[in-house]
Design a protein around this motif. Structure first.
Motif, PDB file in Angstrom:
ATOM      1  N   ILE A 242      43.681  45.216  35.470  1.00  0.00           N
ATOM      2  CA  ILE A 242      42.811  44.172  36.023  1.00  0.00           C
ATOM      3  C   ILE A 242      43.562  43.375  37.080  1.00  0.00           C
ATOM      4  CG2 ILE A 242      41.679  41.979  35.473  1.00  0.00           C
ATOM      5  CD1 ILE A 242      40.900  43.262  32.749  1.00  0.00           C
ATOM      6  N   ARG A 243      44.807  43.025  36.804  1.00  0.00           N
ATOM      7  CA  ARG A 243      45.593  42.241  37.770  1.00  0.00           C
ATOM      8  C   ARG A 243      45.815  43.028  39.063  1.00  0.00           C
ATOM      9  NH1 ARG A 243      47.861  37.554  36.572  1.00  0.00           N
ATOM     10  NH2 ARG A 243      47.671  36.780  34.422  1.00  0.00           N
ATOM     11  N   LEU A 244      46.140  44.300  38.943  1.00  0.00           N
ATOM     12  CA  LEU A 244      46.362  45.108  40.134  1.00  0.00           C
ATOM     13  C   LEU A 244      45.086  45.278  40.944  1.00  0.00           C
ATOM     14  CD1 LEU A 244      48.649  47.906  38.630  1.00  0.00           C
ATOM     15  CD2 LEU A 244      49.370  45.942  40.015  1.00  0.00           C
ATOM     16  N   GLN A 245      43.996  45.601  40.257  1.00  0.00           N
ATOM     17  CA  GLN A 245      42.731  45.807  40.957  1.00  0.00           C
ATOM     18  C   GLN A 245      42.238  44.507  41.587  1.00  0.00           C
ATOM     19  OE1 GLN A 245      41.451  49.026  41.059  1.00  0.00           O
ATOM     20  NE2 GLN A 245      40.021  48.265  42.603  1.00  0.00           N
ATOM     21  N   SER A 246      42.445  43.399  40.902  1.00  0.00           N
ATOM     22  CA  SER A 246      42.046  42.096  41.458  1.00  0.00           C
ATOM     23  C   SER A 246      42.796  41.788  42.747  1.00  0.00           C
ATOM     24  CB  SER A 246      42.302  40.977  40.442  1.00  0.00           C
ATOM     25  OG  SER A 246      41.504  41.137  39.284  1.00  0.00           O
ATOM     26  N   ALA A 247      44.024  42.331  42.857  1.00  0.00           N
ATOM     27  CA  ALA A 247      44.850  42.087  44.044  1.00  0.00           C
ATOM     28  C   ALA A 247      44.616  43.125  45.142  1.00  0.00           C
ATOM     29  CB  ALA A 247      46.322  42.074  43.652  1.00  0.00           C
ATOM     30  N   GLY A 248      43.672  44.030  44.918  1.00  0.00           N
ATOM     31  CA  GLY A 248      43.334  44.998  45.950  1.00  0.00           C
ATOM     32  C   GLY A 248      44.067  46.314  45.865  1.00  0.00           C
ATOM     33  N   VAL A 249      44.817  46.537  44.786  1.00  0.00           N
ATOM     34  CA  VAL A 249      45.502  47.817  44.597  1.00  0.00           C
ATOM     35  C   VAL A 249      44.530  48.793  43.930  1.00  0.00           C
ATOM     36  CG1 VAL A 249      47.427  49.008  43.489  1.00  0.00           C
ATOM     37  CG2 VAL A 249      47.753  46.696  44.383  1.00  0.00           C
ATOM     38  N   GLU A 250      44.332  49.943  44.528  1.00  0.00           N
ATOM     39  CA  GLU A 250      43.415  50.944  43.982  1.00  0.00           C
ATOM     40  C   GLU A 250      44.028  51.522  42.704  1.00  0.00           C
ATOM     41  OE1 GLU A 250      41.656  55.273  45.358  1.00  0.00           O
ATOM     42  OE2 GLU A 250      42.062  53.755  46.906  1.00  0.00           O
ATOM     43  N   THR A 251      43.448  51.178  41.577  1.00  0.00           N
ATOM     44  CA  THR A 251      44.089  51.445  40.286  1.00  0.00           C
ATOM     45  C   THR A 251      43.257  52.394  39.431  1.00  0.00           C
ATOM     46  OG1 THR A 251      45.065  49.226  40.344  1.00  0.00           O
ATOM     47  CG2 THR A 251      45.075  50.370  38.230  1.00  0.00           C
ATOM     48  N   THR A 252      43.936  53.381  38.855  1.00  0.00           N
ATOM     49  CA  THR A 252      43.325  54.288  37.890  1.00  0.00           C
ATOM     50  C   THR A 252      44.006  54.071  36.548  1.00  0.00           C
ATOM     51  OG1 THR A 252      42.855  55.946  39.589  1.00  0.00           O
ATOM     52  CG2 THR A 252      42.851  56.685  37.296  1.00  0.00           C
ATOM     53  N   LEU A 253      43.208  53.871  35.514  1.00  0.00           N
ATOM     54  CA  LEU A 253      43.701  53.646  34.157  1.00  0.00           C
ATOM     55  C   LEU A 253      43.378  54.881  33.331  1.00  0.00           C
ATOM     56  CD1 LEU A 253      44.888  51.706  32.028  1.00  0.00           C
ATOM     57  CD2 LEU A 253      42.639  50.647  31.833  1.00  0.00           C
ATOM     58  N   VAL A 254      44.401  55.530  32.792  1.00  0.00           N
ATOM     59  CA  VAL A 254      44.226  56.810  32.091  1.00  0.00           C
ATOM     60  C   VAL A 254      44.513  56.618  30.608  1.00  0.00           C
ATOM     61  CG1 VAL A 254      44.836  59.249  32.062  1.00  0.00           C
ATOM     62  CG2 VAL A 254      45.053  57.946  34.188  1.00  0.00           C
ATOM     63  N   GLU A 255      43.566  56.964  29.767  1.00  0.00           N
ATOM     64  CA  GLU A 255      43.667  56.750  28.321  1.00  0.00           C
ATOM     65  C   GLU A 255      43.477  58.060  27.564  1.00  0.00           C
ATOM     66  OE1 GLU A 255      43.837  55.775  24.510  1.00  0.00           O
ATOM     67  OE2 GLU A 255      44.429  54.404  26.127  1.00  0.00           O
TER      68      GLU A 255
ATOM     69  N   ARG B 118      34.134  46.835  37.082  1.00  0.00           N
ATOM     70  CA  ARG B 118      33.361  45.991  37.997  1.00  0.00           C
ATOM     71  C   ARG B 118      34.143  45.720  39.286  1.00  0.00           C
ATOM     72  NH1 ARG B 118      33.109  41.227  35.098  1.00  0.00           N
ATOM     73  NH2 ARG B 118      31.089  41.746  34.209  1.00  0.00           N
ATOM     74  N   LEU B 119      35.450  45.585  39.142  1.00  0.00           N
ATOM     75  CA  LEU B 119      36.307  45.307  40.289  1.00  0.00           C
ATOM     76  C   LEU B 119      36.567  46.549  41.139  1.00  0.00           C
ATOM     77  CD1 LEU B 119      38.952  43.061  38.478  1.00  0.00           C
ATOM     78  CD2 LEU B 119      37.158  42.290  40.052  1.00  0.00           C
ATOM     79  N   GLY B 120      36.101  47.693  40.664  1.00  0.00           N
ATOM     80  CA  GLY B 120      36.292  48.930  41.418  1.00  0.00           C
ATOM     81  C   GLY B 120      37.338  49.854  40.846  1.00  0.00           C
ATOM     82  N   GLY B 121      37.901  49.508  39.707  1.00  0.00           N
ATOM     83  CA  GLY B 121      38.904  50.357  39.080  1.00  0.00           C
ATOM     84  C   GLY B 121      38.298  51.591  38.451  1.00  0.00           C
ATOM     85  N   THR B 122      39.120  52.608  38.270  1.00  0.00           N
ATOM     86  CA  THR B 122      38.679  53.873  37.674  1.00  0.00           C
ATOM     87  C   THR B 122      39.300  54.034  36.296  1.00  0.00           C
ATOM     88  OG1 THR B 122      38.515  54.927  39.848  1.00  0.00           O
ATOM     89  CG2 THR B 122      38.662  56.386  37.927  1.00  0.00           C
ATOM     90  N   LEU B 123      38.468  54.288  35.289  1.00  0.00           N
ATOM     91  CA  LEU B 123      38.925  54.459  33.909  1.00  0.00           C
ATOM     92  C   LEU B 123      38.674  55.897  33.482  1.00  0.00           C
ATOM     93  CD1 LEU B 123      39.934  53.263  31.214  1.00  0.00           C
ATOM     94  CD2 LEU B 123      37.586  52.534  30.738  1.00  0.00           C
TER      95      LEU B 123
END
Length: 493
Positions: free
Chosen positions: A19-32, A234-239
């Protein structure tokens, strides 16, 4: 060019970092790896009952709310937190109850009933807790310790508060009643620490609870997890769910990509792992000399114990059983020594009983209640225990204790039950030795002595979660995400 980051593991730490990275504009993918986010905060739905797997005590809600405020949102959009009172009811086998809360008048009356002389001692202990809270949490709780010099700078404050002493030792210097000593020191068990050995800095938990309260997410901790995942997307991150990471690819001394079991490959400017520390180094980056060296180093450290958790749904409602309850056994120090040092499974135990339906009846069918009973047990690196054979008998012993102390006809009321044991932590979470809290929170394994939030050799590989500074617990891993995010954003911008 947009900067890209991959975060491995959607536990609280991984979610907060993403969330912190995506909020700062870093295109972030979270892999679970698992089919839903949460990590140790997983959940199950069985026979109409909702069971939270792991953390159920939410403190410092503001550290969570900040994750939404970064992008101008409000956490209340996605989840409702409700206060829990008392924070905990502590119960001993002689029938003594002690309700711990921030109702100071009622609390002092209970202390006076145990030992009138300890009222003044309790007040002096709170002053101590406030001091370590200011130094250990407010100033240092979300700041990375990357070199020994940072530890040296923190040393005067740590020495001032006698950080080399254990929580139990400091509590004992303020109050004399043994029950009260247990009541004021058991909190470290909730983050994997032995009160007899964990640094007295962890007394800050009392200040954290007093100021911020103890909260519960309506619908269960799983709703808080889902709210974080919703906000991230919502911020545009990919899960990416149900796709275990199998390898962190490197080129020289840089992480360049992540591969998963499905064959997916994602390139990134930075990679952060919220996975188990040993799994991250030994398995995901074991092909690199750094991974091998760190795995060997981690193998020599002390790891927190595991847990045996018995989940059960029963007929009836129990307004007299509070949301959080500690059922102390006949021993305290001896029990902890058996678990942490000797690695044996004692005949006696102490239990944490979670009863969420007293706060939120929607977590069970009408007229029913959801519970879990949690017992600390040795991790699998101690003496061998055949949990496949022994777990059913251990579950029966726990039910015997609850039957004796709280619910006399519990067995006739059970609708559904299942348990979660050390091998499950190892299998589902890749947890080294089945540890439930990563590294044990000793002074010699804290701050700079803990895993660093940025790797010392691979400069774009980062760590977040219970194994990093400041440690386990929801505020701890959310604080680690703040520290790690600051490093990543500084490096990526």
């Amino acid at each position: 060019m947009n900067r890209k980051a991959i975060v491995i593991g959607a536990g609280f730490g991984g979610l907060a970092l993403a969330i912190r990275l995506q909020s700062a504009g870093v295109e972030t993918t979270l892999v679970e790896a698992r089919d839903r986010p949460g990590g140790r905060a997983y959940m199950w739905e069985k026979d109409g009952f909702v069971f939270d797997a792991g953390p159920t005590v939410i403190t410092d809600p503001d550290c969570l709310g900040e994750l939404w405020r970064l992008s101008g949102h409000d956490m209340a959009e996605d989840v409702s937190l409700v206060p829990v009172s008392p924070f905990y009811r502590l119960n001993w086998r002689d029938g003594t109850n002690f309700d711990y809360s921030n109702d100071e008048t009622a609390l002092r009356a209970q202390i006076a009933k145990l030992n009138p002389e300890d009222v003044a001692g309790y007040e002096s202990f709170l002053d101590y807790a406030d001091g370590v809270y200011q130094e250990g949490y407010r100033k240092l709780g979300s700041v990375a310790f990357l070199d020994f010099a940072s530890m040296v700078r923190a040393a005067p404050a740590l020495m001032k508060h006698q950080a080399w002493r254990s929580v139990y030792s400091v509590v004992s210097s303020h109050v004399k009643n043994e029950k009260l000593r247990q009541a004021l020191s058991f909190h470290t068990l909730l983050v994997g620490g032995n009160p007899m050995q964990t640094s007295s800095i962890y007394a800050l938990i009392h200040k954290l609870e007093k100021d911020g309260g103890v909260w519960f997410a309506k619908g269960g901790t799983n709703r808080l997890v889902q709210a974080m995942a919703t906000h991230f997307e919502r911020l545009g991150g990919t899960l990416r769910l149900a796709d275990p990471v199998t390898r962190i690819e490197t080129y020289g001394d840089r992480a360049v990509a992540v591969r998963t079991a499905s064959g997916w490959r994602g390139e990134a400017d930075a990679v952060a792992s919220n996975a188990d520390l040993m799994h991250s180094y030994r398995d995901l980056i074991g092909h690199h000399p750094r991974g091998q060296k760190q795995a060997e180093k981690l193998a020599r450290k002390r790891w927190s114990p595991s847990l045996f958790v018995l989940h059960f749904g029963i007929r009836g409602s129990w307004p007299g059983i509070p949301h959080h309850m500690i059922l102390f056994g006949p021993r305290y120090q001896g029990l902890l020594t058996d678990i942490y040092d000797h690695g044996v499974l004692p005949q006696d135990f102490s239990l944490y009983l979670h009863h969420p339906t007293v706060t939120d009846p929607s977590m069970a069918p009408d007229g029913h209640s959801t519970f879990y009973a949690l017992a600390p047990v040795p991790h699998m690196g101690k003496l061998p225990i055949d949990w496949d054979r022994f777990a059913p008998a251990y579950a029966e012993r726990i039910l015997d204790e609850i039957q004796h102390r709280l619910i006399p006809d519990i067995r006739s009321r059970i609708v559904t039950q299942f348990h979660y044991a050390p091998p499950d932590f190892g299998r589902d979470l890749s947890a080294h030795l089945g540890s439930a809290f990563s590294l044990e929170p000793l002074l010699t394994q804290s701050a700079w002595f803990r895993a660093h939030n940025r790797d010392d050799v691979i400069p774009n590989l980062y760590l977040v979660g219970a194994g990093t500074h400041p440690g386990a617990g929801i505020p701890g891993v959310v604080g680690s995400a703040k520290a790690t995010a600051a490093l990543m954003l500084e490096d990526l911008v």
